[in-house]
Design a protein around this motif. Structure first.
Motif, PDB file in Angstrom:
ATOM      1  N   ALA A 148      11.066 -40.140   5.695  1.00 14.63           N
ATOM      2  CA  ALA A 148       9.690 -40.539   6.040  1.00 14.63           C
ATOM      3  C   ALA A 148       9.213 -41.678   5.152  1.00 14.63           C
ATOM      4  CB  ALA A 148       8.767 -39.334   5.916  1.00 14.63           C
ATOM      5  N   ALA A 149       9.573 -41.636   3.848  1.00 12.19           N
ATOM      6  CA  ALA A 149       9.164 -42.724   2.934  1.00 12.19           C
ATOM      7  C   ALA A 149       9.828 -44.045   3.332  1.00 12.19           C
ATOM      8  CB  ALA A 149       9.536 -42.347   1.506  1.00 12.19           C
ATOM      9  N   MET A 150      11.110 -44.015   3.737  1.00 11.26           N
ATOM     10  CA  MET A 150      11.794 -45.230   4.161  1.00 11.26           C
ATOM     11  C   MET A 150      11.168 -45.797   5.425  1.00 11.26           C
ATOM     12  SD  MET A 150      15.756 -44.125   3.461  1.00 11.26           S
ATOM     13  CE  MET A 150      16.357 -45.633   4.206  1.00 11.26           C
ATOM     14  N   LEU A 151      10.853 -44.931   6.365  1.00 12.03           N
ATOM     15  CA  LEU A 151      10.229 -45.397   7.604  1.00 12.03           C
ATOM     16  C   LEU A 151       8.823 -45.920   7.343  1.00 12.03           C
ATOM     17  CD1 LEU A 151      11.370 -42.594  10.106  1.00 12.03           C
ATOM     18  CD2 LEU A 151      12.238 -44.931   9.920  1.00 12.03           C
ATOM     19  N   ALA A 152       8.117 -45.312   6.366  1.00 14.75           N
ATOM     20  CA  ALA A 152       6.731 -45.714   6.084  1.00 14.75           C
ATOM     21  C   ALA A 152       6.670 -47.149   5.570  1.00 14.75           C
ATOM     22  CB  ALA A 152       6.117 -44.759   5.076  1.00 14.75           C
ATOM     23  N   HIS A 153       7.524 -47.534   4.627  1.00 14.50           N
ATOM     24  CA  HIS A 153       7.404 -48.910   4.114  1.00 14.50           C
ATOM     25  C   HIS A 153       7.872 -49.925   5.151  1.00 14.50           C
ATOM     26  CE1 HIS A 153      11.762 -48.577   2.871  1.00 14.50           C
ATOM     27  NE2 HIS A 153      11.729 -49.875   3.150  1.00 14.50           N
ATOM     28  N   ILE A 154       8.773 -49.536   6.078  1.00 14.70           N
ATOM     29  CA  ILE A 154       9.164 -50.436   7.163  1.00 14.70           C
ATOM     30  C   ILE A 154       7.975 -50.665   8.095  1.00 14.70           C
ATOM     31  CG2 ILE A 154      10.632 -50.666   9.202  1.00 14.70           C
ATOM     32  CD1 ILE A 154      12.813 -49.163   7.676  1.00 14.70           C
ATOM     33  N   VAL A 155       7.249 -49.589   8.421  1.00 16.46           N
ATOM     34  CA  VAL A 155       6.078 -49.712   9.296  1.00 16.46           C
ATOM     35  C   VAL A 155       5.005 -50.566   8.626  1.00 16.46           C
ATOM     36  CG1 VAL A 155       4.199 -48.428  10.392  1.00 16.46           C
ATOM     37  CG2 VAL A 155       6.547 -47.563  10.474  1.00 16.46           C
ATOM     38  N   ILE A 156       4.825 -50.367   7.303  1.00 17.68           N
ATOM     39  CA  ILE A 156       3.806 -51.149   6.591  1.00 17.68           C
ATOM     40  C   ILE A 156       4.138 -52.642   6.653  1.00 17.68           C
ATOM     41  CG2 ILE A 156       2.870 -51.650   4.291  1.00 17.68           C
ATOM     42  CD1 ILE A 156       3.050 -48.672   3.704  1.00 17.68           C
ATOM     43  N   ARG A 200      -0.099 -59.691  11.180  1.00 19.38           N
ATOM     44  CA  ARG A 200      -1.502 -60.040  10.943  1.00 19.38           C
ATOM     45  C   ARG A 200      -1.547 -61.102   9.859  1.00 19.38           C
ATOM     46  NH1 ARG A 200      -1.680 -57.580  14.899  1.00 19.38           N
ATOM     47  NH2 ARG A 200      -3.127 -55.930  15.561  1.00 19.38           N
ATOM     48  N   ILE A 201      -2.089 -62.309  10.237  1.00 21.73           N
ATOM     49  CA  ILE A 201      -2.104 -63.433   9.297  1.00 21.73           C
ATOM     50  C   ILE A 201      -3.039 -63.152   8.140  1.00 21.73           C
ATOM     51  CG2 ILE A 201      -2.648 -65.903   9.052  1.00 21.73           C
ATOM     52  CD1 ILE A 201      -1.904 -66.249  11.992  1.00 21.73           C
ATOM     53  N   GLN A 202      -4.167 -62.514   8.422  1.00 21.30           N
ATOM     54  CA  GLN A 202      -5.164 -62.267   7.388  1.00 21.30           C
ATOM     55  C   GLN A 202      -4.812 -61.103   6.468  1.00 21.30           C
ATOM     56  OE1 GLN A 202      -5.414 -61.835  10.563  1.00 21.30           O
ATOM     57  NE2 GLN A 202      -6.810 -60.133  11.195  1.00 21.30           N
ATOM     58  N   GLU A 203      -3.664 -60.419   6.696  1.00 22.02           N
ATOM     59  CA  GLU A 203      -3.309 -59.258   5.868  1.00 22.02           C
ATOM     60  C   GLU A 203      -2.826 -59.717   4.502  1.00 22.02           C
ATOM     61  OE1 GLU A 203      -3.727 -56.159   4.621  1.00 22.02           O
ATOM     62  OE2 GLU A 203      -3.601 -55.644   6.768  1.00 22.02           O
ATOM     63  N   ASN A 204      -3.049 -58.907   3.514  1.00 21.61           N
ATOM     64  CA  ASN A 204      -2.673 -59.187   2.131  1.00 21.61           C
ATOM     65  C   ASN A 204      -1.167 -59.410   2.051  1.00 21.61           C
ATOM     66  OD1 ASN A 204      -2.167 -59.044  -0.696  1.00 21.61           O
ATOM     67  ND2 ASN A 204      -4.135 -58.015  -0.936  1.00 21.61           N
ATOM     68  N   GLU A 205      -0.744 -60.429   1.253  1.00 23.87           N
ATOM     69  CA  GLU A 205       0.659 -60.790   1.171  1.00 23.87           C
ATOM     70  C   GLU A 205       1.531 -59.701   0.528  1.00 23.87           C
ATOM     71  OE1 GLU A 205       2.258 -63.392   2.383  1.00 23.87           O
ATOM     72  OE2 GLU A 205       0.387 -64.054   3.342  1.00 23.87           O
ATOM     73  N   SER A 206       0.951 -58.879  -0.304  1.00 29.95           N
ATOM     74  CA  SER A 206       1.744 -57.852  -0.989  1.00 29.95           C
ATOM     75  C   SER A 206       2.313 -56.821  -0.006  1.00 29.95           C
ATOM     76  CB  SER A 206       0.910 -57.145  -2.053  1.00 29.95           C
ATOM     77  OG  SER A 206      -0.197 -56.469  -1.455  1.00 29.95           O
ATOM     78  N   PHE A 207       1.621 -56.611   1.108  1.00 33.45           N
ATOM     79  CA  PHE A 207       2.105 -55.637   2.088  1.00 33.45           C
ATOM     80  C   PHE A 207       3.233 -56.198   2.965  1.00 33.45           C
ATOM     81  CE2 PHE A 207      -2.254 -54.089   1.355  1.00 33.45           C
ATOM     82  CZ  PHE A 207      -1.947 -52.792   0.959  1.00 33.45           C
ATOM     83  N   LYS A 208       3.420 -57.557   2.887  1.00 32.67           N
ATOM     84  CA  LYS A 208       4.456 -58.169   3.706  1.00 32.67           C
ATOM     85  C   LYS A 208       5.813 -58.186   2.997  1.00 32.67           C
ATOM     86  CE  LYS A 208       1.081 -61.097   6.087  1.00 32.67           C
ATOM     87  NZ  LYS A 208       0.678 -62.491   6.421  1.00 32.67           N
ATOM     88  N   ARG A 209       5.848 -57.799   1.716  1.00 34.16           N
ATOM     89  CA  ARG A 209       7.100 -57.769   0.967  1.00 34.16           C
ATOM     90  C   ARG A 209       7.615 -56.323   0.882  1.00 34.16           C
ATOM     91  NH1 ARG A 209       4.001 -61.521  -2.112  1.00 34.16           N
ATOM     92  NH2 ARG A 209       3.377 -59.824  -3.510  1.00 34.16           N
ATOM     93  N   PHE A 210       8.922 -56.137   1.111  1.00 35.32           N
ATOM     94  CA  PHE A 210       9.523 -54.791   1.146  1.00 35.32           C
ATOM     95  C   PHE A 210       9.393 -54.070  -0.195  1.00 35.32           C
ATOM     96  CE2 PHE A 210      11.593 -56.303   5.007  1.00 35.32           C
ATOM     97  CZ  PHE A 210      11.578 -55.168   5.794  1.00 35.32           C
ATOM     98  N   VAL A 211       9.575 -54.802  -1.272  1.00 37.60           N
ATOM     99  CA  VAL A 211       9.513 -54.165  -2.593  1.00 37.60           C
ATOM    100  C   VAL A 211       8.122 -53.632  -2.855  1.00 37.60           C
ATOM    101  CG1 VAL A 211       9.760 -54.502  -5.084  1.00 37.60           C
ATOM    102  CG2 VAL A 211      11.371 -55.590  -3.497  1.00 37.60           C
ATOM    103  N   ASP A 212       7.113 -54.449  -2.572  1.00 37.79           N
ATOM    104  CA  ASP A 212       5.736 -53.996  -2.782  1.00 37.79           C
ATOM    105  C   ASP A 212       5.386 -52.833  -1.853  1.00 37.79           C
ATOM    106  OD1 ASP A 212       5.384 -55.865  -4.741  1.00 37.79           O
ATOM    107  OD2 ASP A 212       4.541 -57.380  -3.380  1.00 37.79           O
ATOM    108  N   ALA A 213       5.894 -52.868  -0.606  1.00 40.22           N
ATOM    109  CA  ALA A 213       5.621 -51.786   0.336  1.00 40.22           C
ATOM    110  C   ALA A 213       6.224 -50.460  -0.158  1.00 40.22           C
ATOM    111  CB  ALA A 213       6.170 -52.135   1.719  1.00 40.22           C
TER     112      ALA A 213
END
Length: 679
Positions: A404-412, A419-432
């Motif tokens: 579930a944790a692996m699937l969660a960061h992929i979904v994030i 979404r262009i306006q979304e925070n850049e930290s959520f677009k990186r796998f490590v941060d997710a």
């Protein structure tokens, strides 16, 4: 010994054709009268002779040349008289043949015995020896019944003797075999003996008229403190007048009750073993053996109640080694069995249980306590503290959480990159990944989502993480305090299928698995280890946890809390399978074969058991109180009272903390190395 089973319905021989004297004819008539009055129809009668053969010749036995013989005519007429009241099975015993006692096969023990001594004896000792030999042979049979009615008949005597003294000597021989319900039929040898018995045979001129007669003698034990178990005199019950058809003078009852309720303070010799319990109150023995002490065990208390109700004086014998053994290698009887069979003790008590061999040698009372024999298996051990975390969830549960944790960061990452306006930290796998595990662990994330889809997903993930975290912390605290136990054997089937070795005493328990038609029983007996030493087998079970065995709870408690083996068992546990007992044995007392005390003792024991007094005595006995106290102390666990969490309880938590610090240190060092290389 020659034994013939005669099933006689009628013996048709004319009395006129018999060449026998008047005295023998009256003996036959007297025995017939006794048979009709006291021998029930349909019962088994054992008739014993001291003869080399049953014939009319004058041959005597080569072994006892002084003994005469009993003619076959007399035996025939006695047999006829024995059958007047109905058909009866008659065993005729002859002591000079060589057949084994086992040749006497009967489904019923004789209820009456008739012993015939040889005629024309030269000495009183010959008659006594004849009775002794016949009793020895009869008592060797499995069907021997010393509580039956015995009639010893002394045939024609060719010498002068004292009928009372001779009867006393015969009664002594009977009492040696614990035969009490007996009479002696003997010719009275002079006028005075007849006159003393009747008091009615005087002529008109006052002179005593000589009247031939037969005397009926018996004896009465335990009539006073100085008249206990010694045959001090023979009592004349009645006289058979040998005139005309013959008749009894007094018509007395020949077999009165001799089992008393009051034994007038007579001594009861008690054999008991050295108890393995150390009692607070050691009772000093009264009587001659003032140096003998015994423990106030509950069996001794029951014995005291029995003897107090019957007015006995207890005399405790010196303790002997190997109390429970029956036979030595040499074939001699030993232990309490030897004491009873050699008339050195009247009763034995102390952990005695019923066995087939025992009941053939001595008489046993009814049971006053039941002993359960249960399976004992190794107790489960506690889980190691370091396993507390891994046991919170099953393997599948842990896999689901990580998946579930692996699937969660992929979904994030997927929701953030659309979404262009979304925070850049959520677009990186490590941060997710860091954000997902931060929510699982209940800590804050670096930045907040700006779009609705990501906000909705993270809200759902926060709820899931909160539930997982709550369950984890609750179970972690529980396992830190009490980690629980590993799975143990819980049924008899698991004993045989678990692969653990098992064993028990072949002497006592093999018969519980002796169904040859059942392959499972054959497998059990084939794989079991014979436990000769119960202590060793129990140590294997408790200490080394590689064995299962059969024992009774009382013995286990004694070994743990009241014996010299307590130190060996300290810190190790045995677990009892709560299933049907393998065997239930009776705890009882034993007395001599044919003992007069048995009926009275059984009556009192029955009342003690029915009223619950025997159970009460077990519960209030000092050794039981000590056991309960020791058990209550030993059985306390962490759950019984409040305990502060110690390093032992927090072992797994500190292991996890050390792992986290180690991981953090490694990450810190890797970051420093990375920036040093790239800067």
């Amino acid at each position: 010994m020659y034994m013939i089973l005669l099933t006689l319905t009628c013996v048709t021989v004319a009395r006129a054709e018999v060449s026998t004297d008047v005295q023998e004819w009256h003996i036959v008539r007297c025995l017939g009268s006794i048979s009709q009055r006291y021998f029930s129809a349909g019962e088994t009668l054992a008739m014993s002779l001291h003869e080399g053969a049953l014939h009319t010749s004058g041959r005597r036995s080569e072994n006892f040349t002084n003994f005469g013989r009993v003619s076959i005519e007399i035996v025939g007429y006695i047999s006829e008289e024995m059958h007047q009241s109905g058909t009866r099975s008659v065993f005729i015993s002859n002591v000079f043949t060589d057949y084994n006692p086992t040749d006497w096969n009967s489904n019923h023990k004789p209820e009456s015995y008739l012993l015939l001594t040889p005629s024309s004896c030269n000495h009183e000792s010959d008659i006594v020896q004849s009775v002794r030999s016949q009793l020895k042979r009869l008592s060797s049979y499995h069907e021997w019944n010393p509580r039956a009615r015995f009639v010893v008949t002394v045939m024609n005597i060719s010498f002068k003797y004292n009928a009372e003294k001779l009867s006393q000597r015969i009664l002594v021989e009977l009492w040696k075999r614990k035969i009490l319900n007996a009479i002696v039929l003997i010719p009275l040898t002079n006028t005075s003996q007849s006159q003393d018995a009747t008091g009615t045979r005087r002529r008109s001129d006052g002179l005593i008229m000589e009247v031939p007669a037969l005397g009926i003698y018996t004896w009465f034990p335990y009539r006073g403190p100085n008249r206990c178990s010694v045959v001090d005199e023979a009592v004349l019950l009645d006289v058979w007048i040998m005139e005309g058809e013959g008749n009894f003078v007094r018509n007395s009852f020949f077999f009165p009750k001799k089992a008393y309720d009051n034994f007038h303070g007579c001594e009861l010799r008690v054999a008991t073993r050295v108890k393995y319990y150390r009692e607070e109150n050691i009772t000093q023995n009264s009587g001659n053996n003032t140096g003998v002490t015994f423990d106030e065990h509950f069996e001794i208390r029951i014995l005291k109640l029995l003897t107090k109700s019957s007015n006995f004086t207890l005399l405790f014998l010196q303790h002997i080694k190997n109390f429970l053994e029956v036979k030595e290698e040499s074939g001699n009887y030993t232990g309490y069995t030897g004491l009873l069979m050699n008339d050195e003790a009247d009763i034995a008590v102390g952990g005695i249980i019923r066995t087939g061999v025992l009941t053939n040698l001595v008489d046993v009372t009814i049971s006053y306590w039941k002993v359960r024999w249960q399976w004992y298996v190794p107790c489960p051990v506690k889980f190691p503290g370091w396993q507390s975390i891994s046991r919170i969830f099953s393997l599948s549960g842990w896999l689901c959480i990580f998946l579930a944790a692996m699937l969660a960061h992929i979904v994030i990452v997927f929701l953030a990159r659309f979404r262009i306006q979304e925070n850049e930290s959520f677009k990186r796998f490590v941060d997710a990944v860091l954000d997902v595990w931060a929510l699982i662990l209940g800590v804050s994330i670096l930045s907040l989502p700006r779009t609705s889809p990501l906000r909705l997903f993270l809200s759902a993930w926060m709820c899931y993480s909160l539930a997982i975290n709550t369950v984890f912390q609750a179970y972690l605290t529980t396992y830190l305090v009490d980690p629980g136990f590993e799975k143990s054997i819980t049924s008899i089937e698991e004993v045989f299928t678990s692969g653990t070795k098992y064993g028990f005493s072949s002497t006592y328990f093999d018969r519980n698995f002796n169904d040859k038609a059942d392959p499972k029983d054959l497998e059990i007996l084939g794989n079991r280890i014979d436990c000769v030493d119960m202590v060793t087998c129990l140590l294997w079970t408790a200490k080394y946890r590689n064995f299962s065995t059969i024992c009774n709870p009382g013995l286990v408690e004694y070994l743990y809390y009241g014996s010299k083996y307590s130190d060996k068992f300290r810190g190790y546990l045995l677990c009892e399978l709560k299933e049907m007992p393998v065997l239930v044995t009776d705890l009882l007392m034993v007395v001599q074969k044919g003992s007069i005390f048995l009926g009275r003792l059984n009556e009192i024991i029955y009342r003690l058991v029915e009223s619950g007094i025997s159970t009460y005595l077990v519960k209030v006995s000092s050794e039981t109180r000590k056991f309960f106290k020791a058990i209550s102390i030993a059985s306390k666990t962490l759950a019984d009272e409040y305990h502060a969490l110690t390093m032992s309880n927090m072992q797994s938590a500190f292991y996890l903390l050390l792992f986290g610090h180690s991981l953090g240190l490694m990450s810190f060092l890797m970051e420093m190395l990375y920036f040093k290389i790239h800067l």
